[in-house]
Design an enzyme around this catalytic site. Structure first.
Site, PDB file in Angstrom:
ATOM      1  N   ILE A 173       6.127  -6.381  -5.446  1.00  0.00           N
ATOM      2  CA  ILE A 173       5.007  -7.324  -5.310  1.00  0.00           C
ATOM      3  C   ILE A 173       4.011  -7.158  -6.453  1.00  0.00           C
ATOM      4  O   ILE A 173       3.570  -8.144  -7.065  1.00  0.00           O
ATOM      5  CB  ILE A 173       4.331  -7.180  -3.928  1.00  0.00           C
ATOM      6  CG1 ILE A 173       5.333  -7.514  -2.815  1.00  0.00           C
ATOM      7  CG2 ILE A 173       3.103  -8.089  -3.825  1.00  0.00           C
ATOM      8  CD1 ILE A 173       4.861  -7.204  -1.403  1.00  0.00           C
ATOM      9  N   ARG A 256      -2.470  -2.856   2.122  1.00  0.00           N
ATOM     10  CA  ARG A 256      -2.804  -2.243   3.403  1.00  0.00           C
ATOM     11  C   ARG A 256      -4.282  -1.905   3.447  1.00  0.00           C
ATOM     12  O   ARG A 256      -4.836  -1.372   2.470  1.00  0.00           O
ATOM     13  CB  ARG A 256      -2.004  -0.956   3.618  1.00  0.00           C
ATOM     14  CG  ARG A 256      -0.577  -1.209   4.086  1.00  0.00           C
ATOM     15  CD  ARG A 256      -0.548  -1.848   5.485  1.00  0.00           C
ATOM     16  NE  ARG A 256       0.789  -2.128   5.945  1.00  0.00           N
ATOM     17  CZ  ARG A 256       1.456  -3.266   5.730  1.00  0.00           C
ATOM     18  NH1 ARG A 256       0.888  -4.238   5.043  1.00  0.00           N
ATOM     19  NH2 ARG A 256       2.656  -3.436   6.209  1.00  0.00           N
ATOM     20  N   GLU A 285      -7.337  -3.710  11.734  1.00  0.00           N
ATOM     21  CA  GLU A 285      -6.946  -5.078  12.106  1.00  0.00           C
ATOM     22  C   GLU A 285      -6.661  -5.172  13.599  1.00  0.00           C
ATOM     23  O   GLU A 285      -6.075  -4.248  14.160  1.00  0.00           O
ATOM     24  CB  GLU A 285      -5.686  -5.482  11.329  1.00  0.00           C
ATOM     25  CG  GLU A 285      -5.935  -5.588   9.861  1.00  0.00           C
ATOM     26  CD  GLU A 285      -4.672  -5.919   9.058  1.00  0.00           C
ATOM     27  OE1 GLU A 285      -3.690  -6.383   9.660  1.00  0.00           O
ATOM     28  OE2 GLU A 285      -4.682  -5.709   7.853  1.00  0.00           O
ATOM     29  N   HIS A 303      -4.502 -11.363   7.145  1.00  0.00           N
ATOM     30  CA  HIS A 303      -3.176 -10.780   6.840  1.00  0.00           C
ATOM     31  C   HIS A 303      -2.100 -11.879   6.735  1.00  0.00           C
ATOM     32  O   HIS A 303      -1.142 -11.905   7.502  1.00  0.00           O
ATOM     33  CB  HIS A 303      -2.787  -9.734   7.910  1.00  0.00           C
ATOM     34  CG  HIS A 303      -1.778  -8.732   7.409  1.00  0.00           C
ATOM     35  ND1 HIS A 303      -1.747  -7.431   7.851  1.00  0.00           N
ATOM     36  CD2 HIS A 303      -0.763  -8.837   6.519  1.00  0.00           C
ATOM     37  CE1 HIS A 303      -0.736  -6.777   7.249  1.00  0.00           C
ATOM     38  NE2 HIS A 303      -0.139  -7.615   6.448  1.00  0.00           N
TER      39      HIS A 303
END
Ligand code: DGY
Length: 337
Positions: A173, A256, A285, A303
């Site tokens: 990523i 994260r 979260e 998210h």
């Protein structure tokens, strides 16, 4: 304890099929495929299960399919008798699964790498642009009826073209964000990575390796985090490191929440030493710090990194492939342990 791979003789459900427990509602084509192949328990209400429910599932199901936000603690692997042989995680991050307990009990853990890279990179790029150009703030102002019209000094942001982007974690990523930023938006790219990065990806983004995270932070206008949450990365962007960032710099986190000390981040954004932030992930979260919610110079998303139909179906297909392999006694393609 020995691994289960290579032992196809799993316990069978009522219909003679392996039993699979799914922790969240999944895209409908994936649920349909699971129903076709297995004796499956789906979660139609998408409610969050308490750990007790997973412990019970570990006694009665051959496989458990949690997602990146579900805790699978040691207690689940301590269930007696333990029937579960695979935790087929729906998602790449497996930081909520107790890997040592899984290993100790011979339970295979798999994830879903590769299939969500491009969508997550798009979202990180969107956060970079939105934070730099004050997109959320502008939309809030307009919707509140407070826009007074075009003015030469209205809501001036930061130019992305020509700015330096620091990528923390040059995996799939991180590399995809670097490519977008360099090729699409004319950014210079620096990076840090704990292991040797893919040389093709480095060349593609003309990326330059920094000697350390501290050095990178001081050299970038925008820093984007792409590291997994694990010992050594949790809380790595703390008050000291935020101080190292350039005045007015932008921090983006689509990896994260645990990587960033949220209260130190709120301090830096409130003081204005950090110019802006773009966050898709949070420490606790779905709770979001009220201090962050009150700030205008931070864009907050729930998210959404991999939230396209294409990615979420592809992630489900990885789960199916991993289950299928294990139940046939073959090595699952995305085995983590
Ligand atoms: C993952 O797979 O780890 C992502 O956070 C899901 O979007």
């Amino acid at each position: 304890m020995a691994s289960n791979v290579g032992e196809p003789n799993v316990n069978r459900g009522a219909a003679g099929r392996p039993r699979v427990f799914v922790v969240r509602t999944l895209p409908s084509p994936i649920e349909a495929a699971l129903r076709e192949r297995y004796d499956v328990e789906l979660n139609a209400t998408d409610e969050t299960y308490p750990t007790d429910r997973l412990i019970d599932a570990a006694r009665h199901f051959d496989a458990i399919v949690p997602t990146v936000v579900d805790d699978v603690p040691a207690d689940v692997f301590a269930a007696q008798p333990l029937r579960t042989r695979i935790i087929a995680n729906y998602g790449v991050g497996f930081d909520r699964i107790d890997l040592s307990a899984a290993r100790a009990n011979g339970v295979v853990v798999t994830n879903t790498p590769g299939v969500l890279t491009e969508d997550t990179a798009d979202l990180a790029m969107m956060l970079i642009l939105a934070a730099a150009r004050r997109a959320s703030e502008g939309e809030r102002q307009l919707r509140a009826g407070q826009w007074l019209g075009w003015r030469p000094t209205h809501m001036l942001g930061t130019r992305v073209n020509g700015a330096t982007l620091g990528i923390v974690g040059f995996g799939r990523i991180g590399a995809a964000v670097a490519r977008r930023a360099h090729r699409g938006f004319g950014m210079r790219v620096l990076f840090v990575n704990p292991s040797a990065p893919d040389p093709v990806a480095v060349a593609d983004a003309r990326a330059e390796q920094s000697a350390s995270l501290d050095e990178l932070l001081g050299a970038c206008d925008v820093v984007s985090l792409h590291a997994p949450a694990r010992e050594g990365t949790r809380g790595m962007i703390d008050a000291r490191r935020l101080e190292l960032m350039r005045p007015g710099a932008i921090l983006v986190n689509a990896a994260r929440g645990d990587l960033v000390d949220e209260s130190a981040l709120a301090d830096a954004l409130e003081r204005g030493t950090l110019g802006a932030a773009g966050l898709d992930v949070f420490e606790r979260e779905p709770a979001v710090s009220p201090r962050l919610l009150a700030l205008n110079n931070v864009i907050l998303l729930p998210h959404l990194g991999s939230a396209t139909t294409a990615s979420r179906v592809a992630m489900g297909k990885r789960v199916l492939a991993n289950l299928e392999a294990l139940f046939q006694g073959l090595p699952p393609p995305d085995r983590v342990i």
